[in-house]
Design a protein around this motif. Structure first.
Motif, PDB file in Angstrom:
ATOM      1  N   LEU A  22       0.851  -1.192   0.000  1.00  0.00           N
ATOM      2  CA  LEU A  22       0.000   0.000   0.000  1.00  0.00           C
ATOM      3  C   LEU A  22       0.883   1.237   0.000  1.00  0.00           C
ATOM      4  O   LEU A  22       1.772   1.379   0.846  1.00  0.00           O
ATOM      5  CB  LEU A  22      -0.903  -0.002   1.239  1.00  0.00           C
ATOM      6  CG  LEU A  22      -1.911   1.148   1.351  1.00  0.00           C
ATOM      7  CD1 LEU A  22      -2.927   1.083   0.218  1.00  0.00           C
ATOM      8  CD2 LEU A  22      -2.619   1.088   2.708  1.00  0.00           C
ATOM      9  N   ARG A  23       0.654   2.135  -0.946  1.00  0.00           N
ATOM     10  CA  ARG A  23       1.510   3.311  -1.088  1.00  0.00           C
ATOM     11  C   ARG A  23       1.048   4.478  -0.215  1.00  0.00           C
ATOM     12  O   ARG A  23       1.849   5.219   0.325  1.00  0.00           O
ATOM     13  CB  ARG A  23       1.539   3.759  -2.550  1.00  0.00           C
ATOM     14  CG  ARG A  23       2.090   2.703  -3.505  1.00  0.00           C
ATOM     15  CD  ARG A  23       2.064   3.225  -4.930  1.00  0.00           C
ATOM     16  NE  ARG A  23       2.947   4.370  -5.080  1.00  0.00           N
ATOM     17  CZ  ARG A  23       2.780   5.324  -5.981  1.00  0.00           C
ATOM     18  NH1 ARG A  23       1.734   5.288  -6.791  1.00  0.00           N
ATOM     19  NH2 ARG A  23       3.634   6.330  -6.068  1.00  0.00           N
ATOM     20  N   SER A  24      -0.253   4.676  -0.102  1.00  0.00           N
ATOM     21  CA  SER A  24      -0.775   5.814   0.664  1.00  0.00           C
ATOM     22  C   SER A  24      -0.813   5.474   2.149  1.00  0.00           C
ATOM     23  O   SER A  24      -0.771   4.307   2.540  1.00  0.00           O
ATOM     24  CB  SER A  24      -2.178   6.165   0.176  1.00  0.00           C
ATOM     25  OG  SER A  24      -3.040   5.050   0.336  1.00  0.00           O
ATOM     26  N   HIS A  25      -0.909   6.525   2.974  1.00  0.00           N
ATOM     27  CA  HIS A  25      -1.010   6.280   4.413  1.00  0.00           C
ATOM     28  C   HIS A  25      -1.516   7.527   5.130  1.00  0.00           C
ATOM     29  O   HIS A  25      -1.581   8.609   4.565  1.00  0.00           O
ATOM     30  CB  HIS A  25       0.347   5.857   4.995  1.00  0.00           C
ATOM     31  CG  HIS A  25       1.438   6.872   4.830  1.00  0.00           C
ATOM     32  ND1 HIS A  25       1.624   7.917   5.693  1.00  0.00           N
ATOM     33  CD2 HIS A  25       2.397   7.003   3.881  1.00  0.00           C
ATOM     34  CE1 HIS A  25       2.654   8.643   5.300  1.00  0.00           C
ATOM     35  NE2 HIS A  25       3.143   8.119   4.196  1.00  0.00           N
ATOM     36  N   ASN A  26      -1.899   7.316   6.386  1.00  0.00           N
ATOM     37  CA  ASN A  26      -2.283   8.402   7.295  1.00  0.00           C
ATOM     38  C   ASN A  26      -3.538   9.125   6.799  1.00  0.00           C
ATOM     39  O   ASN A  26      -3.471  10.226   6.266  1.00  0.00           O
ATOM     40  CB  ASN A  26      -1.125   9.396   7.451  1.00  0.00           C
ATOM     41  CG  ASN A  26      -1.262  10.230   8.711  1.00  0.00           C
ATOM     42  OD1 ASN A  26      -2.188  10.035   9.486  1.00  0.00           O
ATOM     43  ND2 ASN A  26      -0.348  11.150   8.913  1.00  0.00           N
ATOM     44  N   TYR A  27      -4.693   8.518   7.003  1.00  0.00           N
ATOM     45  CA  TYR A  27      -5.943   8.991   6.405  1.00  0.00           C
ATOM     46  C   TYR A  27      -6.739   9.970   7.274  1.00  0.00           C
ATOM     47  O   TYR A  27      -7.945  10.084   7.140  1.00  0.00           O
ATOM     48  CB  TYR A  27      -6.819   7.787   6.047  1.00  0.00           C
ATOM     49  CG  TYR A  27      -6.104   6.764   5.197  1.00  0.00           C
ATOM     50  CD1 TYR A  27      -5.425   7.153   4.045  1.00  0.00           C
ATOM     51  CD2 TYR A  27      -6.078   5.422   5.556  1.00  0.00           C
ATOM     52  CE1 TYR A  27      -4.749   6.221   3.266  1.00  0.00           C
ATOM     53  CE2 TYR A  27      -5.410   4.486   4.776  1.00  0.00           C
ATOM     54  CZ  TYR A  27      -4.743   4.889   3.636  1.00  0.00           C
ATOM     55  OH  TYR A  27      -4.073   3.975   2.869  1.00  0.00           O
ATOM     56  N   ASN A  28      -6.084  10.661   8.189  1.00  0.00           N
ATOM     57  CA  ASN A  28      -6.698  11.700   9.034  1.00  0.00           C
ATOM     58  C   ASN A  28      -7.565  11.147  10.159  1.00  0.00           C
ATOM     59  O   ASN A  28      -7.758  11.799  11.178  1.00  0.00           O
ATOM     60  CB  ASN A  28      -7.538  12.695   8.221  1.00  0.00           C
ATOM     61  CG  ASN A  28      -6.750  13.469   7.188  1.00  0.00           C
ATOM     62  OD1 ASN A  28      -7.324  14.154   6.357  1.00  0.00           O
ATOM     63  ND2 ASN A  28      -5.427  13.378   7.209  1.00  0.00           N
ATOM     64  N   GLY A  29      -8.126   9.947   9.986  1.00  0.00           N
ATOM     65  CA  GLY A  29      -8.901   9.299  11.041  1.00  0.00           C
ATOM     66  C   GLY A  29     -10.013  10.165  11.595  1.00  0.00           C
ATOM     67  O   GLY A  29     -10.750  10.819  10.856  1.00  0.00           O
ATOM     68  N   GLU A  30     -10.121  10.201  12.919  1.00  0.00           N
ATOM     69  CA  GLU A  30     -11.203  10.935  13.574  1.00  0.00           C
ATOM     70  C   GLU A  30     -11.088  12.442  13.383  1.00  0.00           C
ATOM     71  O   GLU A  30     -12.038  13.183  13.649  1.00  0.00           O
ATOM     72  CB  GLU A  30     -11.199  10.626  15.076  1.00  0.00           C
ATOM     73  CG  GLU A  30      -9.930  11.108  15.778  1.00  0.00           C
ATOM     74  CD  GLU A  30      -9.856  10.674  17.228  1.00  0.00           C
ATOM     75  OE1 GLU A  30     -10.696  11.153  18.016  1.00  0.00           O
ATOM     76  OE2 GLU A  30      -8.963   9.862  17.552  1.00  0.00           O
ATOM     77  N   PHE A  31      -9.932  12.911  12.906  1.00  0.00           N
ATOM     78  CA  PHE A  31      -9.731  14.352  12.747  1.00  0.00           C
ATOM     79  C   PHE A  31     -10.145  14.862  11.367  1.00  0.00           C
ATOM     80  O   PHE A  31     -10.123  16.065  11.113  1.00  0.00           O
ATOM     81  CB  PHE A  31      -8.266  14.709  13.021  1.00  0.00           C
ATOM     82  CG  PHE A  31      -7.842  14.396  14.427  1.00  0.00           C
ATOM     83  CD1 PHE A  31      -8.191  15.241  15.471  1.00  0.00           C
ATOM     84  CD2 PHE A  31      -7.130  13.245  14.713  1.00  0.00           C
ATOM     85  CE1 PHE A  31      -7.824  14.951  16.775  1.00  0.00           C
ATOM     86  CE2 PHE A  31      -6.753  12.943  16.015  1.00  0.00           C
ATOM     87  CZ  PHE A  31      -7.103  13.799  17.049  1.00  0.00           C
ATOM     88  N   ALA A  32     -10.512  13.957  10.474  1.00  0.00           N
ATOM     89  CA  ALA A  32     -10.972  14.378   9.149  1.00  0.00           C
ATOM     90  C   ALA A  32     -12.204  15.267   9.282  1.00  0.00           C
ATOM     91  O   ALA A  32     -13.113  14.978  10.063  1.00  0.00           O
ATOM     92  CB  ALA A  32     -11.306  13.152   8.299  1.00  0.00           C
ATOM     93  N   PHE A  33     -12.196  16.368   8.564  1.00  0.00           N
ATOM     94  CA  PHE A  33     -13.313  17.317   8.465  1.00  0.00           C
ATOM     95  C   PHE A  33     -13.521  18.163   9.731  1.00  0.00           C
ATOM     96  O   PHE A  33     -14.479  18.929   9.804  1.00  0.00           O
ATOM     97  CB  PHE A  33     -14.623  16.603   8.096  1.00  0.00           C
ATOM     98  CG  PHE A  33     -14.535  15.825   6.814  1.00  0.00           C
ATOM     99  CD1 PHE A  33     -14.468  16.481   5.599  1.00  0.00           C
ATOM    100  CD2 PHE A  33     -14.498  14.437   6.827  1.00  0.00           C
ATOM    101  CE1 PHE A  33     -14.371  15.772   4.412  1.00  0.00           C
ATOM    102  CE2 PHE A  33     -14.399  13.717   5.644  1.00  0.00           C
ATOM    103  CZ  PHE A  33     -14.333  14.388   4.429  1.00  0.00           C
TER     104      PHE A  33
END
Length: 582
Positions: free
Chosen positions: A151-162
């Motif tokens: 997997l190339r991408s990482h760190n998807y913001n989690g609970e802090f998104a938006f």
């Protein structure tokens, strides 16, 4: 072991070896410090030049991280695929102002605002990017390296998104600049964010102040402002209500200024129209300058007041001054210059913004009847009736002569008439041309499109069909593109233009063979004929070798692919953009 005092010589401010050698014996460059002092600084930096006051702030172990959570943002690992400037997408496919991942998923939108750092700008702004987060970011989350299977991408913001908070560019050429970020954004590794359940304004003010920067000079000496460095800034909370009030004013001014340009998705209408109170553009321009000079001065005074407040709070009166240079005020960077420590407005840029808005009204992107965007989606119907008539076929010729009724220079004159009236039309056109330093027609032919590319960072929303030597040019609006658009350009304009040039040449031929024409007239006609011959040769070859193919082979585009992919499909007939098509 006894903690002895050591002597240090600081020569980092001197560039050449001769300067360093000369300053080596200067007592002002000598500092004394104990090793134990460094243990009070996070990271044990050997910051021997620090005063006891600064060291004492670190030793209290009360830091920004006690009340602020910082997070590094996402790495998509393929920005060309997953990121867009907001003006590239269908506007209806963008999800704004959402507060949770669940809301984003239920919206069924594809594109969402994305913080990605950007230029040095405080308080608010740099809202330019979108990220493809359709189906909870399925594409990003499944961006697999085909060679390794990883997997190339990482760190998807989690609970802090938006979530709302503060954001900044991780890398800077000098100082940090922190901005308020409202609900609705995801964020990039280069656009880290900080969050707090307390008033975020106080923390934005502290980091943006000279006091915050003094601490960061120690914590992040390479001006790479990592999330771990930000939270190590010593925190003293005092005079919160006063500071928060000032910061809210700063954010409001910066937001209003950001939204004053069409590169903002919250843009409503051009500033000259907002500041119009009579029929003269010169008056509107003067009103604009007065209004924004006051806003600039308010922001400048507020930044100095915040510096003063924090200097007092941190007792650093002997080390810092509250002064802020005018060049460090981060609004009106396009519209003004600082000359001899004075704010000087650039009339040419302000007129260019007015012209760009006018072209948008011609194409129906904007309307004089409503604020904000009108047509900004592929396939959207053109309203049947507007105060200023929208170009019916989405083609506006840009030529050195007035050969068509919807010629861009002629239509812009009509736009000025529609916005400021007929009474002072000649004076208004003269003021615009004096500000530009050229005629409207010459500006449209020679300068407009380069300015458009600069304004939209080489992702233009208006595309210029152009023969190699620019003998024929016409604009189309990307969000009104149809598969037969280039056939329309060819059949209604290019071939018609060739016919008009040939007819003009015939008229000139009559002059050269006339017994009654003067020698001067004959010489002028002969010169014009040669110019027309050269233009005809270029345009006919362009039509035969390039344009005919695209006219006879209708091609669909998908705005989700972005300008880079779509524009480059037609690179042979469009104005060349350096570095776009490889």
């Amino acid at each position: 072991m006894e903690n002895k005092m050591a002597t240090y010589i600081r020569l980092t401010d001197y560039k050449s070896s001769d300067e360093k050698e000369q300053e080596f014996f200067n007592p002002e460059n000598r500092y004394k410090a104990k090793q134990e002092d460094f243990s009070n600084i996070p990271g044990n930096y050997i910051a021997y030049w620090l005063s006891d006051t600064v060291i004492n702030h670190f030793s209290k172990n009360i830091f920004l991280g006690n009340e602020v959570i910082t997070r590094e943002g996402m790495a998509t690992a393929d920005n060309d695929r997953f990121l867009r400037y907001w003006n590239e997408a269908n506007f209806n496919d963008i999800g704004f102002n959402l507060q949770t991942i669940d809301e984003a998923n239920k919206s069924h939108k594809r594109w969402f605002p994305y913080n990605k750092g950007g230029e040095f700008r405080k308080w608010y702004g740099n809202n330019e990017y979108l990220v493809d987060w359709q189906n909870d970011g399925y594409g990003v989350k499944n961006n697999i390296d085909q060679k390794t299977g990883r997997l190339r991408s990482h760190n998807y913001n989690g609970e802090f998104a938006f979530q709302k908070g503060m954001t900044w560019a991780a890398l800077s050429s000098s100082k940090i600049s922190v901005r308020f970020s409202n609900y609705g954004f995801m964020f990039d590794s280069k656009g880290a964010m900080g969050f707090s359940d307390k008033n975020i304004e106080y923390f934005i003010a502290l980091i943006n102040s000279c006091v915050g920067m003094k601490f960061l000079e120690i914590l992040a000496p390479t001006v790479d402002f990592k999330v771990g460095d930000i939270i190590k800034i010593p925190l003293i909370k005092h005079k919160e209500e006063i500071i928060n009030t000032i910061v809210k004013t700063n954010i409001s001014i910066a937001k209003q200024e950001w939204d004053s340009r069409e590169i903002s998705w919250d843009f409503t209408k051009n500033e000259l129209i907002k500041h119009k109170n009579d029929s003269k553009i010169e008056t509107a321009y003067s009103n604009y300058c007065d209004y924004w000079r006051e806003k600039f001065n308010t922001l400048h005074q507020n930044e100095e007041e915040l510096n003063k407040l924090f200097i007092d709070i941190y007792e650093l009166q002997d080390e810092l001054t509250p002064d802020v240079e005018l060049k460090d005020i981060t609004i009106l960077k396009n519209e003004t210059k600082i000359i001899d420590n004075e704010l000087v407005f650039q009339a040419d840029e302000i007129m260019k913004q007015f012209i760009s808005y006018g072209v948008g009204v011609m194409f129906g992107r904007y309307s004089l009847d409503s604020d904000g965007l009108l047509i900004a989606n592929i396939g959207q119907e053109v309203p049947p009736s507007t105060t200023f008539e929208i170009d019916d076929d989405n083609v506006i010729p840009v030529l050195e002569d007035d050969y068509f009724k919807d010629d861009i220079a002629s239509r812009f004159v009509q736009f000025v008439k529609a916005t400021f009236g007929e009474e002072d039309l000649s004076e208004n056109i003269r003021f615009i041309e004096n500000s530009l330093g050229t005629t409207l027609r010459k500006y449209f032919v020679k300068g407009f499109y380069e300015d458009h590319l600069k304004r939209y960072k080489k992702r233009p929303i208006y595309w210029m069909v152009a023969s190699p030597k620019k003998g024929f040019m016409s604009l189309i609006y990307m969000h009104r593109y149809e598969a037969d658009t280039f056939a329309r350009v060819r059949n209604s304009y290019l071939t018609e233009y060739i016919a008009k040039l040939e007819a003009h040449k015939e008229t000139l031929t009559l002059t050269t063979s006339s017994d009654t024409a003067s020698n001067a007239d004959k010489k002028s006609a002969d010169k014009q004929m040669k110019a027309i011959d050269a233009k005809l040769k270029e345009i006919i070859e362009f039509d035969r070798d390039k344009m005919m193919h695209f006219a006879q082979n209708p091609t669909e585009i998908d705005l989700d692919d972005g300008v880079k992919v779509n524009y480059c499909k037609f690179r042979d007939i469009l104005y060349p953009i350096t570095g776009l098509c490889k």
